[in-house]
Design a protein around this motif. Structure first.
Motif, PDB file in Angstrom:
ATOM      1  N   ALA A 170     -54.280  39.655 -52.957  1.00 12.69           N
ATOM      2  CA  ALA A 170     -54.125  40.266 -54.158  1.00 12.69           C
ATOM      3  C   ALA A 170     -53.068  39.390 -54.738  1.00 12.69           C
ATOM      4  O   ALA A 170     -52.030  38.824 -54.506  1.00 12.69           O
ATOM      5  CB  ALA A 170     -53.476  41.599 -54.064  1.00 12.69           C
TER       6      ALA A 170
ATOM      7  N   SER B 187     -43.397  47.635 -56.113  1.00 17.47           N
ATOM      8  CA  SER B 187     -44.593  48.461 -55.802  1.00 17.47           C
ATOM      9  C   SER B 187     -44.667  49.436 -54.805  1.00 17.47           C
ATOM     10  O   SER B 187     -45.460  50.074 -54.331  1.00 17.47           O
ATOM     11  CB  SER B 187     -45.898  47.789 -55.469  1.00 17.47           C
ATOM     12  OG  SER B 187     -45.560  46.934 -54.237  1.00 17.47           O
TER      13      SER B 187
ATOM     14  N   ALA C 180     -50.767  39.358 -56.838  1.00 23.08           N
ATOM     15  CA  ALA C 180     -49.886  40.424 -57.478  1.00 23.08           C
ATOM     16  C   ALA C 180     -48.531  39.656 -58.288  1.00 23.08           C
ATOM     17  O   ALA C 180     -47.849  40.473 -58.747  1.00 23.08           O
ATOM     18  CB  ALA C 180     -49.443  41.388 -56.512  1.00 23.08           C
TER      19      ALA C 180
ATOM     20  N   LYS D 112     -47.093  41.723 -61.231  1.00 23.29           N
ATOM     21  CA  LYS D 112     -48.339  42.354 -62.017  1.00 23.29           C
ATOM     22  C   LYS D 112     -48.515  43.507 -61.736  1.00 23.29           C
ATOM     23  O   LYS D 112     -48.890  43.969 -60.597  1.00 23.29           O
ATOM     24  CB  LYS D 112     -49.673  41.483 -62.021  1.00 23.29           C
ATOM     25  CG  LYS D 112     -49.452  39.874 -62.330  1.00 23.29           C
ATOM     26  CD  LYS D 112     -50.603  39.260 -62.175  1.00 23.29           C
ATOM     27  CE  LYS D 112     -50.459  37.696 -62.433  1.00 23.29           C
ATOM     28  NZ  LYS D 112     -51.694  37.267 -62.132  1.00 23.29           N
TER      29      LYS D 112
ATOM     30  N   ARG E 100     -51.245  46.221 -59.250  1.00 28.61           N
ATOM     31  CA  ARG E 100     -52.040  45.371 -58.491  1.00 28.61           C
ATOM     32  C   ARG E 100     -52.130  45.760 -57.111  1.00 28.61           C
ATOM     33  O   ARG E 100     -52.984  45.619 -56.080  1.00 28.61           O
ATOM     34  CB  ARG E 100     -51.619  43.906 -58.484  1.00 28.61           C
ATOM     35  CG  ARG E 100     -51.716  43.315 -59.641  1.00 28.61           C
ATOM     36  CD  ARG E 100     -53.154  42.793 -59.961  1.00 28.61           C
ATOM     37  NE  ARG E 100     -53.253  42.375 -61.412  1.00 28.61           N
ATOM     38  CZ  ARG E 100     -53.587  41.312 -61.677  1.00 28.61           C
ATOM     39  NH1 ARG E 100     -53.704  40.247 -60.840  1.00 28.61           N
ATOM     40  NH2 ARG E 100     -53.867  40.820 -62.906  1.00 28.61           N
TER      41      ARG E 100
END
Length: 186
Positions: free
Chosen positions: A134, A176, A136, A144, A147
């Motif tokens: 990813a 995240s 990310a 980002k 993601r």
């Protein structure tokens, strides 16, 4: 016959010491210098050399340099630096071998640092592990949005970035809400 003639006129040289060699990329002596560092002799958090007082270095006992556990595939002075883009699969293989020695869990996602070398080798690493890659992190190492999924084991893959960029990338990935983040530096 042509290969022998070319080798005579333009002898293959070690990428590191520039001595004539018969092996690909590095001479046998330089290949020996590419031995993977033993994780048992390194700090379990930053991967620096241990002193005689436990499994953390003196720096990490007082204040950790990075917010995530870090492993290194090669020592910074290793001739492996000269392998570069010519040996992506070989470098990914070395990274897999060190990841196994570190006894880290299989990551749910591999996230390369936002530079082309980390992306190239990170992609090969993720492909060998058969896990998704990813992208990310943006170029300034900010996360980002959307993601990644929450509660994942993440592996941040780095080739050669500064501690500041690594710290910023790890902090922004923590947005995240992962279960755990590991950092593997080539």
């Amino acid at each position: 016959m042509i290969k022998y003639l070319l080798d005579f006129i333009f002898p293959p040289l070690c990428l590191s010491c520039k001595e004539r060699c018969l092996t690909k990329f590095l001479c046998p002596d330089c290949w020996q210098l590419c031995a993977l560092p033993d994780p048992t002799t390194r700090c379990r958090h930053c991967f620096e050399e241990l002193d005689q007082r436990g499994n953390l270095c003196s720096q990490c006992r007082t204040k950790k340099l990075l917010p995530v556990a870090r492993g290194r595939v090669f020592d910074p002075a290793s001739p492996s630096y000269y392998l570069g883009r010519d040996a992506v699969d070989a470098l990914a293989g070395f990274a897999i071998y060190q990841w196994i020695q570190l006894e880290w869990p299989t990551p749910d996602t591999v996230i390369p640092m936002p530079d082309s070398h980390s992306l190239t080798i990170g992609r090969a690493f993720a492909q060998i592990l058969d896990v998704p890659l990813a992208r990310a992190l943006s170029l300034d190492c900010s996360y980002k949005e959307d993601r990644l999924e929450e509660d994942q084991e993440l592996l941040l893959f780095d080739v050669d970035n500064s501690l500041e960029k690594l710290e910023k990338g790890a902090f922004s990935l923590s947005e995240s809400f992962p279960k755990r983040i590991y950092l593997l530096t080539l």
